[in-house]
Scaffold this active site. Structure first.
Site, PDB file in Angstrom:
ATOM      1  N   HIS A 353       0.789  -1.229   0.000  1.00 34.47           N
ATOM      2  CA  HIS A 353       0.000   0.000   0.000  1.00 34.47           C
ATOM      3  C   HIS A 353       0.816   1.271   0.000  1.00 34.47           C
ATOM      4  O   HIS A 353       0.243   2.362   0.001  1.00 34.47           O
ATOM      5  CB  HIS A 353      -0.913   0.055   1.232  1.00 34.47           C
ATOM      6  CG  HIS A 353      -2.150  -0.764   1.097  1.00 34.47           C
ATOM      7  ND1 HIS A 353      -3.290  -0.270   0.528  1.00 34.47           N
ATOM      8  CD2 HIS A 353      -2.419  -2.045   1.439  1.00 34.47           C
ATOM      9  CE1 HIS A 353      -4.219  -1.207   0.534  1.00 34.47           C
ATOM     10  NE2 HIS A 353      -3.711  -2.300   1.075  1.00 34.47           N
ATOM     11  N   LYS A 532      -9.135  14.080   3.909  1.00 36.14           N
ATOM     12  CA  LYS A 532      -8.279  12.904   3.958  1.00 36.14           C
ATOM     13  C   LYS A 532      -7.395  13.044   5.189  1.00 36.14           C
ATOM     14  O   LYS A 532      -7.376  14.097   5.821  1.00 36.14           O
ATOM     15  CB  LYS A 532      -7.423  12.778   2.694  1.00 36.14           C
ATOM     16  CG  LYS A 532      -6.757  14.099   2.286  1.00 36.14           C
ATOM     17  CD  LYS A 532      -5.992  14.006   0.965  1.00 36.14           C
ATOM     18  CE  LYS A 532      -6.874  14.006  -0.255  1.00 36.14           C
ATOM     19  NZ  LYS A 532      -6.853  12.752  -1.015  1.00 36.14           N
ATOM     20  N   ARG A 533      -6.653  11.984   5.536  1.00 37.77           N
ATOM     21  CA  ARG A 533      -5.719  12.117   6.646  1.00 37.77           C
ATOM     22  C   ARG A 533      -4.766  13.285   6.386  1.00 37.77           C
ATOM     23  O   ARG A 533      -4.409  13.579   5.238  1.00 37.77           O
ATOM     24  CB  ARG A 533      -4.908  10.819   6.811  1.00 37.77           C
ATOM     25  CG  ARG A 533      -5.685   9.707   7.464  1.00 37.77           C
ATOM     26  CD  ARG A 533      -6.149  10.050   8.858  1.00 37.77           C
ATOM     27  NE  ARG A 533      -5.049  10.137   9.791  1.00 37.77           N
ATOM     28  CZ  ARG A 533      -4.825   9.275  10.782  1.00 37.77           C
ATOM     29  NH1 ARG A 533      -5.633   8.257  10.976  1.00 37.77           N
ATOM     30  NH2 ARG A 533      -3.808   9.443  11.590  1.00 37.77           N
ATOM     31  N   LYS A 538       0.298  14.525   1.301  1.00 43.31           N
ATOM     32  CA  LYS A 538      -1.017  14.868   0.734  1.00 43.31           C
ATOM     33  C   LYS A 538      -1.157  16.382   0.501  1.00 43.31           C
ATOM     34  O   LYS A 538      -2.068  16.837  -0.163  1.00 43.31           O
ATOM     35  CB  LYS A 538      -2.126  14.342   1.639  1.00 43.31           C
ATOM     36  CG  LYS A 538      -2.205  12.805   1.681  1.00 43.31           C
ATOM     37  CD  LYS A 538      -3.336  12.347   2.577  1.00 43.31           C
ATOM     38  CE  LYS A 538      -3.438  10.849   2.727  1.00 43.31           C
ATOM     39  NZ  LYS A 538      -4.207  10.202   1.625  1.00 43.31           N
ATOM     40  N   THR A 640      -8.625   6.636  -2.712  1.00 39.89           N
ATOM     41  CA  THR A 640      -9.984   6.189  -3.040  1.00 39.89           C
ATOM     42  C   THR A 640     -10.955   7.344  -2.872  1.00 39.89           C
ATOM     43  O   THR A 640     -12.019   7.350  -3.485  1.00 39.89           O
ATOM     44  CB  THR A 640     -10.424   5.005  -2.160  1.00 39.89           C
ATOM     45  OG1 THR A 640     -10.155   5.330  -0.787  1.00 39.89           O
ATOM     46  CG2 THR A 640      -9.708   3.734  -2.551  1.00 39.89           C
ATOM     47  N   LYS A 644     -14.472   8.532  -5.084  1.00 38.95           N
ATOM     48  CA  LYS A 644     -15.794   8.884  -4.537  1.00 38.95           C
ATOM     49  C   LYS A 644     -16.266  10.214  -5.117  1.00 38.95           C
ATOM     50  O   LYS A 644     -17.432  10.359  -5.496  1.00 38.95           O
ATOM     51  CB  LYS A 644     -15.722   9.019  -3.014  1.00 38.95           C
ATOM     52  CG  LYS A 644     -15.305   7.755  -2.272  1.00 38.95           C
ATOM     53  CD  LYS A 644     -14.968   8.078  -0.805  1.00 38.95           C
ATOM     54  CE  LYS A 644     -14.215   6.932  -0.154  1.00 38.95           C
ATOM     55  NZ  LYS A 644     -13.559   7.327   1.112  1.00 38.95           N
TER      56      LYS A 644
HETATM   57  C1  LIG Z   1     -12.280   7.299   1.459  1.00 35.60           C
HETATM   58  C2  LIG Z   1     -11.817   7.641   2.812  1.00 35.60           C
HETATM   59  C3  LIG Z   1     -10.453   7.828   3.052  1.00 35.60           C
HETATM   60  C4  LIG Z   1      -9.402   7.746   1.968  1.00 35.60           C
HETATM   61  O1  LIG Z   1      -9.276   9.017   1.392  1.00 35.60           O
HETATM   62  P1  LIG Z   1      -8.005   9.414   0.466  1.00 35.60           P
HETATM   63  O2  LIG Z   1      -8.405  10.751  -0.051  1.00 35.60           O
HETATM   64  O3  LIG Z   1      -7.956   8.382  -0.613  1.00 35.60           O
HETATM   65  O4  LIG Z   1      -6.822   9.449   1.341  1.00 35.60           O
HETATM   66  C5  LIG Z   1     -10.059   8.143   4.327  1.00 35.60           C
HETATM   67  N1  LIG Z   1     -10.941   8.279   5.327  1.00 35.60           N
HETATM   68  C6  LIG Z   1     -12.272   8.141   5.126  1.00 35.60           C
HETATM   69  C7  LIG Z   1     -13.208   8.328   6.269  1.00 35.60           C
HETATM   70  C8  LIG Z   1     -12.749   7.800   3.872  1.00 35.60           C
HETATM   71  O5  LIG Z   1     -14.068   7.642   3.690  1.00 35.60           O
END
Ligand SMILES: *Cc1c(COP(=O)(O)O)cnc(C)c1O
Length: 796
Positions: A353, A532-533, A538, A640, A644
């Site tokens: 990952h 995101k985190r 990022k 991911t 979305k």
């Molecule tokens: C989809 C999702 C992530 C992943 O987000 P990235 O932008 O791909 O880092 C992290 N936390 C939550 C709660 C999510 O739904």
């Protein structure tokens, strides 16, 4: 798998029955909590029918079972998911309304199951949904953390963490399995007795199983998520108690329970803590025992193992499952080492990952040997066997006093996969370069996906409704059918309806933010979202620097024709990650000043929403106009969140990183705002010692934004607060924020221009939805079944 044929009045009866006999409440006095529990049990009953039938069918057909081992499952809420998957939205709503209850209130009462940090854990949850929808017999295995990911709040703009307590209320979705208890050993020593190697652990902890049924679309199949909780083998020492030492008498129990107490909150960072290694072995070893017990109940020839089971390691966290399976086959079941290795190799697969060096798990050999002495021997023998077959020194799982879980996983695994095309390529060129040269067929790509049930159908019911009205409902389990929307996108009437849906979702988000946080957002503005985190790679700091520069420019010329924007952020920073926490503080300080600025607040607002989790994502994603995916190229394995947003009709502003590359290929380059260096340019640029200063000298906007950090504009009460951020960006800037700033600025102005033509924008947004079908996790799971597991659907 007969679908339930009960009528809605029957469902109303079931709801009332559970309220009365499960909750012991009179409808007159029942609280939302009681109704939620009653509804959950009524829904759960339906799921259990499917679940039992699916399990029977798997035994009957002796289908190959897939075991997905993951330290994290970021599931979110289960009630809404169950209702939508069973297609019972109207029934549930009517039944509740007949008692004067509002379904939204009841659904929002459920706490998130936050047993994960971010993308890796959420991927595991999407995979469970897809495995059940497809009807592939599968089990998720993980840890039943008593406290999931911490809750985040802000005090004076700073992140404050508090424990998450999802299990404090009764959790209606799980079944405790007191009959499934497995003792897991730690420490001790290894003896050679009567021609056999025997490991005598010094300490034992019991793993107890808790099962949650995971139902797929339309309730056709349900798999099991089995989570392990720590218990004392001997919970209570009566001798100690009788001698008066009451505290010591329960000490065993308290110690054993700490193993499943907390989720480590480090995302993409390896801490090397003893308890973490114990957690990893605890759940991996319990899962392997359980897998073998199930296999033994149907088979008596261990050679059949690779034909009947496939194990997937979600990152290296469960890598110790490999040596554990080998140990049992060799030490306990009497297979030769070679045979045990051969069988293990053909059962195990590993998903990588991350390429971030700080995230690759390595354990100090002494710590490892102290906790798992026999496994250390076995890892040596695995290395020796690999070396004999492929003489090559640098490739061992054990070197420099460390056990390297990435190398170990690679050597053990039959297939190793990356999670996007770019990531898989970079894996072959960097971390696993030499191993890939030895085993060129081992690495495969399986680009991540998201489940369309949660991430479109249930989180965005208005868009789901419009799509179903246009192309029928088959897209929900066959997402590539979304491309059938394309002709409608040419129809202005249809496009207006698409825009109405987006506007309604934005209005709903405004209501939520006003109600919960007391901030009024401008619903006419573009909603520009980065959630995101928090991590330097990022680059939330790139986003806020551009915001600052933009604000400065608006102030220079307040009456120009600015395109109104709302900048929305959300995300948690690991407790010990001070730089990331300072960026949160900065964004909150910028928000405070900018939102209060009468000269700019009509065209620029900034907000950081606290406590990002799955349910908050479900609110934000449908309301987004613009998706920020701006990581330093080469650093985001897939992402991911990006999928979305595209699926819900938000074009991306992003770098060519992770799955952004494939998203851009699918939606078309004219519907994606590309900027920034490519992965190889990043590597080149980093070799320049003064890359940041050069970028700053070349772009006065960047210089001025950094100056505002230095001169205390955003923290007049503490002017030096952000000097270190400016210094970091000027003198080190490992993630190349400065070098990408100018091109990011350019792309943002293109976004402004594009947004002014609302019709063209709507078309771009709708094309993002219509062309994102490939990013369904159903497609990803079909890929794993075919390329990695050799597993089949058991739904006729
Ligand atoms: C989809 C999702 C992530 C992943 O987000 P990235 O932008 O791909 O880092 C992290 N936390 C939550 C709660 C999510 O739904």
């Amino acid at each position: 798998m007969a679908r339930s044929v009960q009528t809605s009045s029957n469902f109303r009866d079931a709801l009332l029955r559970h309220l009365t006999y499960t909750m012991g409440k009179d409808p007159e006095h029942a609280q939302p909590f009681d109704w939620r529990m009653a509804l959950s049990h009524a829904i759960r009953d339906r799921i259990v029918d499917t679940w039992v039938a699916s399990t029977r069918k798997t035994y009957e057909q002796d289908g190959k079972r897939v075991y997905y081992l993951s330290m994290e499952f970021l599931i979110g809420r289960l009630l809404e998911d169950g209702i939508f998957n069973l297609d019972m939205v109207e029934e549930a709503k009517e039944a509740l309304e007949s008692f004067g209850m509002d379904m939204r209130t009841i659904l929002d009462d459920e706490p998130d199951a936050a047993l994960g940090n971010g993308g890796l854990g959420r991927l595991a949850a999407c995979f469970l949904d897809s495995l059940s929808t497809i009807g592939c017999p599968a089990y998720g295995y993980g840890i039943r953390y008593e406290n999931g990911l911490f809750k985040q709040s802000f005090v004076d703009g700073c992140q404050v963490e508090s424990p998450e307590t999802w299990l404090q209320e009764p959790h209606p979705w799980e079944f405790e399995r007191p009959e499934v208890r497995i003792n897991i050993g730690f420490g001790g020593d290894v003896h050679f007795e009567n021609g056999k190697t025997v490991w005598r652990p010094a300490e034992m902890i019991q793993a107890e199983a808790f099962d949650t049924p995971i139902v797929g679309w339309q309730g056709r199949w349900a798999n099991t998520l089995r989570l392990w909780a720590g218990r004392a083998v001997d919970p209570f020492d009566l001798d100690l108690f009788n001698s008066g030492d009451f505290a010591a008498a329960s000490e065993h129990e308290a110690l054993a329970r700490t193993i499943s107490r907390v989720l480590y909150p480090e995302d993409s960072n390896e801490a090397g803590k003893e308890l973490r290694l114990k957690q990893e072995y605890f759940f991996s070893a319990a899962s392997i025992r359980d897998i073998l017990r199930r296999f033994d109940s149907q088979h008596n020839d261990l050679k059949l193992l690779p034909e009947k089971i496939a194990i997937q390691l979600n990152d290296t966290h469960p890598a110790i499952a490999g040596p554990e399976l080998l140990r049992i086959l060799h030490d306990e079941r009497g297979l030769s080492f070679e045979e045990a290795l051969h069988i293990t190799h053909h059962c195990m697969n590993y998903t990588n990952h991350t390429l971030l060096p700080e995230a690759l798990e390595r354990w100090d050999e002494r710590l490892f040997g102290r906790l798992l002495p026999r496994h250390l021997d076995i890892i040596n023998r695995i290395d020796d066997a690999h070396y004999k077959a492929n003489p090559h020194r640098t490739l061992s799982a054990r070197s420099d006093g460390q056990v390297k879980m990435g190398e170990l996983s690679f050597i053990m695994a039959n297939r190793v996969n990356g999670v996007s095309a770019l990531h898989t390529d970079l894996m072959k060129q960097t971390v696993f370069k030499e191993l890939n040269a030895l085993h060129p067929d081992r690495i495969v790509n399986e680009t991540n996906g998201v489940t369309p049930r949660r991430w479109l159908h249930s989180c965005n019911p208005a868009l789901s409704g419009l799509i179903t009205e246009t192309i029928g409902e088959d897209w929900i389990a066959d997402l590539e059918q979304l491309e059938k929307l394309e002709p409608s996108i040419e129809d202005q009437g249809w496009l207006d309806r698409f825009t109405d849906v987006k506007n309604a979702n934005k209005a709903a988000l405004c209501d939520y933010v006003a109600g919960v946080h007391g901030v009024n957002l401008n619903p006419e503005a573009m909603f520009d979202i980065q959630i995101k985190r928090m991590h330097e790679y990022k680059r939330q700091h790139l986003n806020i620097l551009e915001t600052i520069a933009h604000w400065q420019e608006i102030r220079d010329n307040p009456t120009a024709d600015w395109v109104p924007r709302v900048k929305i952020f959300a995300g948690k920073a690991a407790q010990g990650y001070h730089f990331a926490k300072d960026i949160i503080h900065l964004i909150n300080d910028v928000a405070k000043l900018v939102n209060a600025d009468a000269a700019t607040r009509d065209v620029l607002q900034v907000i950081f929403l606290p406590n990002y989790n799955v349910s908050l994502a479900e609110r934000l994603v449908p309301a987004a106009d613009l998706s920020e995916q701006i990581s330093t190229a080469g650093k985001e394995a897939s992402g991911t969140g990006n999928m979305k947003f595209a699926l819900n009709g938000a074009p991306t502003i992003g770098t060519l990183d992770g799955a952004n590359v494939e998203i851009r290929d699918h939606v078309g380059k004219e519907n994606f705002f590309l900027f920034g260096m490519l992965a190889d340019e990043v590597m080149q640029r980093r070799m320049m010692h003064d890359h940041a200063q050069q970028a700053i000298n070349a772009d006065p906007r960047l210089g001025r934004a950094l100056e505002a950090l230095r001169d205390g504009t955003f923290s007049p009460e503490d002017p030096g607060r952000y000097t270190h951020i400016a210094d970091n960006l000027t003198w080190s800037d490992y993630f190349l924020v400065c070098s990408d700033f100018t091109d990011y600025w350019r792309a943002q102005r293109e976004v402004d221009k594009a947004y002014q033509d609302r019709k063209a924008w709507a078309k771009m947004a709708a094309l993002n939805t219509a062309r994102s079908g490939w990013f369904s996790s159903d497609r990803t799971i079909h890929g794993y079944m075919c390329d990695i597991w050799g597993a089949k659907s058991l739904i006729p």
